[in-house]
Motif scaffolding. Sequence first.
Motif, PDB file in Angstrom:
ATOM      1  N   SER A 111      -3.827   2.439   1.070  1.00 37.95           N
ATOM      2  CA  SER A 111      -3.347   1.273   0.885  1.00 37.95           C
ATOM      3  C   SER A 111      -4.006   0.406   1.791  1.00 37.95           C
ATOM      4  O   SER A 111      -3.839   0.459   2.986  1.00 37.95           O
ATOM      5  CB  SER A 111      -1.576   1.165   1.366  1.00 37.95           C
ATOM      6  OG  SER A 111      -1.391  -0.068   1.664  1.00 37.95           O
ATOM      7  N   THR A 114      -1.778  -1.860   4.150  1.00 36.99           N
ATOM      8  CA  THR A 114      -1.358  -1.471   5.004  1.00 36.99           C
ATOM      9  C   THR A 114      -2.388  -1.366   6.401  1.00 36.99           C
ATOM     10  O   THR A 114      -2.387  -1.559   7.540  1.00 36.99           O
ATOM     11  CB  THR A 114      -0.373  -0.060   5.233  1.00 36.99           C
ATOM     12  OG1 THR A 114      -1.704   0.901   4.547  1.00 36.99           O
ATOM     13  CG2 THR A 114       0.595  -0.316   4.306  1.00 36.99           C
ATOM     14  N   THR A 202       3.330   4.089   0.013  1.00 35.41           N
ATOM     15  CA  THR A 202       2.046   4.066  -1.117  1.00 35.41           C
ATOM     16  C   THR A 202       1.527   2.516  -1.076  1.00 35.41           C
ATOM     17  O   THR A 202       2.499   1.602  -0.819  1.00 35.41           O
ATOM     18  CB  THR A 202       2.455   4.426  -2.521  1.00 35.41           C
ATOM     19  OG1 THR A 202       3.507   3.580  -2.947  1.00 35.41           O
ATOM     20  CG2 THR A 202       3.029   5.768  -2.525  1.00 35.41           C
ATOM     21  N   GLY A 203       0.400   2.468  -1.486  1.00 33.36           N
ATOM     22  CA  GLY A 203      -0.004   1.068  -2.016  1.00 33.36           C
ATOM     23  C   GLY A 203       0.517   0.860  -3.065  1.00 33.36           C
ATOM     24  O   GLY A 203       1.420   1.504  -3.900  1.00 33.36           O
ATOM     25  N   VAL A 216       0.440   2.955  -9.411  1.00 41.50           N
ATOM     26  CA  VAL A 216      -0.248   3.476  -8.223  1.00 41.50           C
ATOM     27  C   VAL A 216      -1.253   4.561  -8.738  1.00 41.50           C
ATOM     28  O   VAL A 216      -0.963   5.596  -9.333  1.00 41.50           O
ATOM     29  CB  VAL A 216       0.641   4.332  -7.108  1.00 41.50           C
ATOM     30  CG1 VAL A 216      -0.333   4.765  -6.037  1.00 41.50           C
ATOM     31  CG2 VAL A 216       1.560   3.163  -6.740  1.00 41.50           C
ATOM     32  N   MET A 237       2.547  -4.156  -1.136  1.00 42.33           N
ATOM     33  CA  MET A 237       1.674  -4.869  -2.000  1.00 42.33           C
ATOM     34  C   MET A 237       1.284  -6.105  -1.596  1.00 42.33           C
ATOM     35  O   MET A 237       2.601  -6.765  -1.264  1.00 42.33           O
ATOM     36  CB  MET A 237       2.042  -4.665  -3.512  1.00 42.33           C
ATOM     37  CG  MET A 237       3.502  -5.422  -3.899  1.00 42.33           C
ATOM     38  SD  MET A 237       3.814  -5.252  -5.412  1.00 42.33           S
ATOM     39  CE  MET A 237       3.148  -6.569  -5.975  1.00 42.33           C
TER      40      MET A 237
END
Length: 457
Positions: A111, A114, A202-203, A216, A237
Motif C-alpha cells: 500500500s 500507508t 491492504t491498499g 485489490v 485508500m
Amino acid sequence: MHATTDHPTLAAEFVANQERAHWHDQALWFVRAKRDRMAQSLPEWETLRETAAQIKAHTASCLADYLEEFERNATRLGAQVHWAANAAEHNEIVLGILQQRQVRRLVKSKSMLTEECHLNPFLERHGIEVVDTDLGERIVQLRRETPSHIVLPAIHIKKEEVGDLFHEHLGTDAGATDPSYLTEAARGHLRAKFLAADAGVTGVNFAVAETGGIVVCTNEGNADLGVSLPKVHIACMGIEKLIPRAQDLSVFVRLLARSATGQPITTYTSHFHGPAPGGELHIVLVDNGRSEILARDEFRNSLRCIRCGACMNTCPIYRRSGGHSYSNTVPGPIGSILAPARDAARNYTLPYASSLCGSCTDVCPVKIDLHHQLLTWRREINARGLLPRAKRWPMRLGAIVLRRPWLMSLARKAGRWALAVTPRTFVYNRWNAWGRQRELPPLPPRSFREIYARRGD
Ligand code: SF4
C-alpha cells in the motif's frame, strides 16, 4: 529516508556504483520492453487509454458526489467508512481500530498510501508489530529501507544481498543466492506471520462508487491471505482511487498489469464487497493533499494515476538514478509532480530530474501529460523564487542568448574556438557538473550552419 531531498546529490551516490546503476537500468528496461509487447498485442490499446483517461477525468469532476455514493454503498454492504484529512488522521484512525480490538500483530500487503503516511513506524512506536507481506516489501522492511519503486519495491537490491539478508534474519544458508530457495524461505517465514496476525491491512487499487466494493490487485496472493485469516480487514485508500461503475473496471484491470509488469492481468484481482462473515471491514478514505491538487487545473490530471510504475520503468533518469534519489514514496516522473505539490521548497529539484523526452507521457495508461506538468512545475518553482542562484543565473544568461540569434551565433563561434584552445582541466573539473559523467564528442571542422550556408557552393 534521506535527510536531504537534493536529487542530483542522491543520484550521484547511486551512479557512483556504476555496476549497480547499469544493472538497475537494464532490469527496468526489460520490464519496459515487456510492457511494450503487451500493449502492442492489443489493437484497442489506445482506445483503452483514452477511455481510462476520460473515466478518470469525469470522476475527478464530481469526486465529492462519487465519494458519498461510495460511502453509502460500502456502508450498506456492512463496511465501516472512515475519512482522514491527512496522514496523521489516517494513522490515528488505523491505530484506534487496532487498539480497540487489542491487536498486537498486523500483516500488511502493498500500500503506497500507508508508505506515504508512514504508518509502519507510527504503529511500531505504539507497540504493534507490522509485517509487510509482499516479498519485495518484506525485503526492504528487513533492511530498514523504504521501497525504491512502487511496483517493484526491491528492484535496487541484488539476489546476493537478499541471500545475506535472509541468512541474517531468516537463518537461510550462508551464501545462498538461488531465488527459488530464498523465496521458499520467505514463504515459510511469512506463513507464520500470517497465522499469528490479529488484523490485516491492504491498499486499494480501485473503489467502485456504484457498488461500494473495493478491488485489490497482487501477484502473490498475500493480500487475500492477510485478510482471510484475521477477522479485521483495514483497507486504506487515497480518494483518487474511485471509479464510478463496476463496468469501468474492465478498462483499468486490462491496463494496469500490462503497463506495470507486462502481464495480461495480475495473478490475483480480488473483489471485496463488505466484510467476510463474522469479520469487520474498515475502509479509510484519505485526502492528504489530494484536494489541493484537484483544485489546480494544471496538475489535476496527475490524480488519474493508477500507480502502475510504467513512467518509472521508461524514464532514463529514474532508471539511472534509482528510486531512493527522489526521497519520496512515489519516485519517478509522477512522483516529481506529486511531491512539489505537497512541499515545493523541499522538493524543488525533482521536476528537473527529467530529460523532458516525453517517454513517460507516451506510456502512461491514463494519459497523464507528465512531461508537460514537469515543465509547468519548473516554471512555478522559478516564479516562487525557489531555485538557487547557481541555477537561476546561468538560466537567465541562457535565455538572453537563446532569444537573440546573432548572439547565439557569436556564442557558438566563441565556444568552438574556446574549446579548441582551452586546456582540458578548464572544461572537465569539479565545478562543471555536466562533464563529471560525460564527454563532449570531438567537434567537426565546420558547424552545421556553416555547411548549410555553403550548400550551393
Ligand atoms: S503516472 Fe501513469 S505511468 Fe506513471 S505510475 Fe501513474 S499511471 Fe502509471
